[in-house]
Enzyme design. Structure first.
Site, PDB file in Angstrom:
ATOM      1  N   ASP A   1       0.814  -1.212   0.000  1.00  0.00           N
ATOM      2  CA  ASP A   1       0.000   0.000   0.000  1.00  0.00           C
ATOM      3  C   ASP A   1       0.851   1.267   0.000  1.00  0.00           C
ATOM      4  O   ASP A   1       0.438   2.304   0.490  1.00  0.00           O
ATOM      5  CB  ASP A   1      -0.917   0.009   1.229  1.00  0.00           C
ATOM      6  CG  ASP A   1      -0.176  -0.354   2.515  1.00  0.00           C
ATOM      7  OD1 ASP A   1       1.057  -0.125   2.573  1.00  0.00           O
ATOM      8  OD2 ASP A   1      -0.814  -0.866   3.447  1.00  0.00           O
TER       9      ASP A   1
ATOM     10  N   GLU B   1      -0.807  -8.876  -1.461  1.00  0.00           N
ATOM     11  CA  GLU B   1      -1.217  -8.342  -0.159  1.00  0.00           C
ATOM     12  C   GLU B   1      -2.457  -7.455  -0.315  1.00  0.00           C
ATOM     13  O   GLU B   1      -2.546  -6.346   0.208  1.00  0.00           O
ATOM     14  CB  GLU B   1      -0.083  -7.571   0.524  1.00  0.00           C
ATOM     15  CG  GLU B   1      -0.300  -7.390   2.028  1.00  0.00           C
ATOM     16  CD  GLU B   1       0.847  -6.653   2.695  1.00  0.00           C
ATOM     17  OE1 GLU B   1       1.580  -7.308   3.457  1.00  0.00           O
ATOM     18  OE2 GLU B   1       1.012  -5.441   2.455  1.00  0.00           O
TER      19      GLU B   1
ATOM     20  N   GLU C   1      -1.961   5.024   3.554  1.00  0.00           N
ATOM     21  CA  GLU C   1      -1.964   3.655   3.061  1.00  0.00           C
ATOM     22  C   GLU C   1      -3.361   3.063   2.907  1.00  0.00           C
ATOM     23  O   GLU C   1      -3.625   2.294   1.981  1.00  0.00           O
ATOM     24  CB  GLU C   1      -1.114   2.767   3.979  1.00  0.00           C
ATOM     25  CG  GLU C   1       0.382   3.000   3.870  1.00  0.00           C
ATOM     26  CD  GLU C   1       0.887   4.134   4.763  1.00  0.00           C
ATOM     27  OE1 GLU C   1       0.041   4.897   5.307  1.00  0.00           O
ATOM     28  OE2 GLU C   1       2.116   4.259   4.925  1.00  0.00           O
TER      29      GLU C   1
ATOM     30  N   HIS D   1       7.418   4.100  12.963  1.00  0.00           N
ATOM     31  CA  HIS D   1       7.674   4.768  11.690  1.00  0.00           C
ATOM     32  C   HIS D   1       6.426   5.317  10.994  1.00  0.00           C
ATOM     33  O   HIS D   1       6.541   6.035  10.016  1.00  0.00           O
ATOM     34  CB  HIS D   1       8.381   3.803  10.730  1.00  0.00           C
ATOM     35  CG  HIS D   1       7.483   2.744  10.160  1.00  0.00           C
ATOM     36  ND1 HIS D   1       7.169   1.600  10.855  1.00  0.00           N
ATOM     37  CD2 HIS D   1       6.823   2.672   8.984  1.00  0.00           C
ATOM     38  CE1 HIS D   1       6.363   0.855  10.120  1.00  0.00           C
ATOM     39  NE2 HIS D   1       6.127   1.476   8.981  1.00  0.00           N
TER      40      HIS D   1
ATOM     41  N   ARG E   1       3.497   7.584   9.729  1.00  0.00           N
ATOM     42  CA  ARG E   1       3.391   9.040   9.648  1.00  0.00           C
ATOM     43  C   ARG E   1       2.432   9.609  10.688  1.00  0.00           C
ATOM     44  O   ARG E   1       2.682  10.679  11.256  1.00  0.00           O
ATOM     45  CB  ARG E   1       2.916   9.455   8.249  1.00  0.00           C
ATOM     46  CG  ARG E   1       3.946   9.263   7.157  1.00  0.00           C
ATOM     47  CD  ARG E   1       3.351   9.576   5.797  1.00  0.00           C
ATOM     48  NE  ARG E   1       4.321   9.349   4.737  1.00  0.00           N
ATOM     49  CZ  ARG E   1       5.172  10.256   4.284  1.00  0.00           C
ATOM     50  NH1 ARG E   1       5.170  11.465   4.820  1.00  0.00           N
ATOM     51  NH2 ARG E   1       6.018   9.975   3.317  1.00  0.00           N
TER      52      ARG E   1
ATOM     53  N   HIS F   1      14.206   5.576  12.952  1.00  0.00           N
ATOM     54  CA  HIS F   1      13.573   5.820  11.662  1.00  0.00           C
ATOM     55  C   HIS F   1      14.644   6.243  10.651  1.00  0.00           C
ATOM     56  O   HIS F   1      15.585   6.966  11.007  1.00  0.00           O
ATOM     57  CB  HIS F   1      12.531   6.923  11.812  1.00  0.00           C
ATOM     58  CG  HIS F   1      11.595   7.054  10.666  1.00  0.00           C
ATOM     59  ND1 HIS F   1      11.959   7.665   9.492  1.00  0.00           N
ATOM     60  CD2 HIS F   1      10.310   6.647  10.506  1.00  0.00           C
ATOM     61  CE1 HIS F   1      10.931   7.639   8.665  1.00  0.00           C
ATOM     62  NE2 HIS F   1       9.923   7.031   9.246  1.00  0.00           N
TER      63      HIS F   1
END
Length: 354
Positions: free
Chosen positions: A78, A100, A114, A184, A186, A216
């Protein structure tokens, strides 16, 4: 990583894929993934802060490659590059496969962007490879037009292959509780990081707990994490590592704290308990199996969950049972077989994976 096993399985069936690399991770080791024997092309698209702009950048760089008219474009997951690959395939009228497929949190903000990206990819894909029956049910409810197949997740295939190459697990030092941490997503870069740092300072007050925080790759985010947590004797900051190094760290930990989707799949297969730093997940199977627990990003809740498990070895062992809710390591072969059969009615066998 996730498409590596698929590329190898396709190659074993006589379908020889070409690889498209965005250029976002120039340090990517194709040889380490067993992919150095395949033709590969870099788009030269370095990462940027705005994911939507990155989609446009990758689309513009990728579209000319599709003039070669591959029989199938395969995208995974994604990410911005996956959406760009899907959009380019649709624009070029090249069939699209999504590895996926069907993962849903049912919240467009968690994870962002995503959740939006995978919905858009699934709506356009001709072949949808869902890792679980739950993911396939999501697709059926959305009435996507493509063919849906439950295959397991090829990321588990990659994990099993990597673990086989690792040396024997090291013995954990008596009297120490090893905690591995990553963060990690956002949506967690703001107050989420503040809360996580607060939680880890509370946990680090217990001298027997050893914390390994894998930073990160964004240097600004990494520096902020270090500044928030501070210099504590039992906290070690690690640079971003290879997949093999990460798997070794996971395997040698007592407990993992992470917002990573991949770790939610890998931790059950390794038999390591995972506290998920999110309020919702598109991978509920790991929670249902008992290997993962959602703890959100509130400092008190995180610290309490860590200390509870550190003080309850029975509960920790129950979460650490090795299970495979996301596949047993045969996903890539299944995907390759389906693709081979699907292409058997079409001429040629030139694939493009990105």
């Amino acid at each position: 990583m996730q498409l590596g096993p698929v590329a190898q399985a396709l190659d074993a069936r006589g379908l020889h894929p070409s690889l498209i690399l965005t250029g976002q991770h120039p340090q990517l080791d194709l040889a380490g993934c067993g992919l150095d024997r395949f033709p590969s092309f870099s788009l030269g698209c370095e990462g940027q802060a705005d994911p939507h702009k990155y989609v446009e950048q990758v689309f513009d760089a990728l579209f000319p490659f599709l003039r070669r008219r591959p029989d199938l474009v395969i995208v995974q997951g994604d990410t911005s590059s996956a959406l760009a690959g899907a959009m380019a395939a649709v624009a070029a009228r090249v069939p699209l496969a999504h590895v996926e497929a069907g993962l849903r949190s049912h919240d467009l903000q968690q994870p962002w962007p995503e959740e939006e990206y995978r919905r858009r990819i699934d709506a356009e894909a001709d072949l949808l490879f869902a890792p679980t029956e739950g993911a396939a049910q999501n697709l059926r409810r959305e009435h996507v037009p493509g063919d849906i197949h439950v295959t397991g997740n090829s990321g588990v295939d990659a994990l099993i292959a990597v673990e086989r190459r690792l040396p024997a697990s090291t013995l954990r030092e008596a009297g120490q509780f090893k905690l591995l941490v990553t963060c990690h997503r956002r949506e967690n870069w703001g107050e989420g990081l503040n809360s996580l740092a607060d939680a880890l300072r509370r946990v680090a007050a217990h001298a027997d707990i050893r914390i390994d925080f894998v930073l990160h790759p964004n240097p600004e985010i990494a520096a902020r994490i270090q500044a928030l947590i501070g210099d504590l004797d039992n906290v070690r900051f690690s640079l971003p590592c290879t997949h093999a190094e990460q798997v070794a760290k996971m395997r040698n930990s007592d407990l993992i704290l992470s917002d990573s989707g991949g770790m939610q799949e890998e931790a059950p297969a390794l038999g390591v308990p995972l506290l998920v730093l999110r309020n919702t997940t598109e991978r509920p199977e790991g929670v249902a199996s008992g290997n993962c627990r959602l703890v959100g990003l509130h400092a008190e809740q995180i610290a309490s969950a860590v200390l509870e498990l550190r003080n309850d070895p029975v509960a920790l062992a129950r979460m650490g049972r090795r299970q495979f809710p996301f596949g047993d390591g045969t996903a890539a072969r299944t995907i390759a077989t389906i693709i081979d059969d699907w292409l058997s009615v079409r001429s040629g066998s030139h694939l493009l994976a990105g």
